[in-house]
Design an enzyme around this catalytic site. Sequence first.
Site, PDB file in Angstrom:
ATOM      1  N   SER A  27      -3.325  -7.532   3.345  1.00  0.00           N
ATOM      2  CA  SER A  27      -3.599  -7.260   4.815  1.00  0.00           C
ATOM      3  C   SER A  27      -4.061  -8.456   5.240  1.00  0.00           C
ATOM      4  O   SER A  27      -3.465  -8.915   6.517  1.00  0.00           O
ATOM      5  CB  SER A  27      -4.569  -6.080   4.935  1.00  0.00           C
ATOM      6  OG  SER A  27      -3.941  -4.967   4.557  1.00  0.00           O
TER       7      SER A  27
ATOM      8  N   HIS B 141       1.032  -1.059   0.186  1.00  0.00           N
ATOM      9  CA  HIS B 141       0.080   0.076   0.199  1.00  0.00           C
ATOM     10  C   HIS B 141       0.887   1.191  -0.032  1.00  0.00           C
ATOM     11  O   HIS B 141       0.729   2.282  -0.762  1.00  0.00           O
ATOM     12  CB  HIS B 141      -0.791   0.205   1.261  1.00  0.00           C
ATOM     13  CG  HIS B 141      -1.876  -0.940   1.448  1.00  0.00           C
ATOM     14  ND1 HIS B 141      -2.126  -1.698   2.456  1.00  0.00           N
ATOM     15  CD2 HIS B 141      -3.006  -1.523   0.668  1.00  0.00           C
ATOM     16  CE1 HIS B 141      -3.030  -2.819   2.254  1.00  0.00           C
ATOM     17  NE2 HIS B 141      -3.453  -2.388   1.100  1.00  0.00           N
TER      18      HIS B 141
END
Length: 158
Positions: free
Chosen positions: A126, A16
């Site tokens: 994640s 990210h």
Amino acid sequence: MKAVCPGSFDPVTLGHVDVVRRAAAMFDEVVVAVAVNPNKQGTFSVDERRELIAGAVGDLPNVSTAAFTGLLVDWCREQGVGVIAKGLRSDTDYAYELPMAQMNRHLTGVDTVFLTADPAHTFVSSSLVKEVARGGGDVSAFLTPGVLEALTRRLAEG
């Protein structure tokens, strides 16, 4: 031009961070927008996710964080955001994201820019990071030190 990097970021990974940094080099302003889903219980609250993101990219003066509910394109219109910047790890991501990008453009004229993932991060998500961490695996290669500390602390809390 103002762009948004949307996601759940639970937690924010180095993948990210890479996408946000690259978007920040391309656009005047980048908002990392955390999606609020009242039906989902995350590992971190929306405010905690925003803090972790700010800690990970706080050195970038043209990056801020926000939270949104509902349709991203409605939020984009309200905030004057003209571009959605999304990271793609694989062809599966592309197959999922392309129709959404086309619908967003149809609904509001907001374009989507796809940034291909750094090969070092193509397998990182994640969810996978949390799963490995819960099992006692070393996830330090995928998170900033601050995010790693927060995740380790949260998982220890139960």
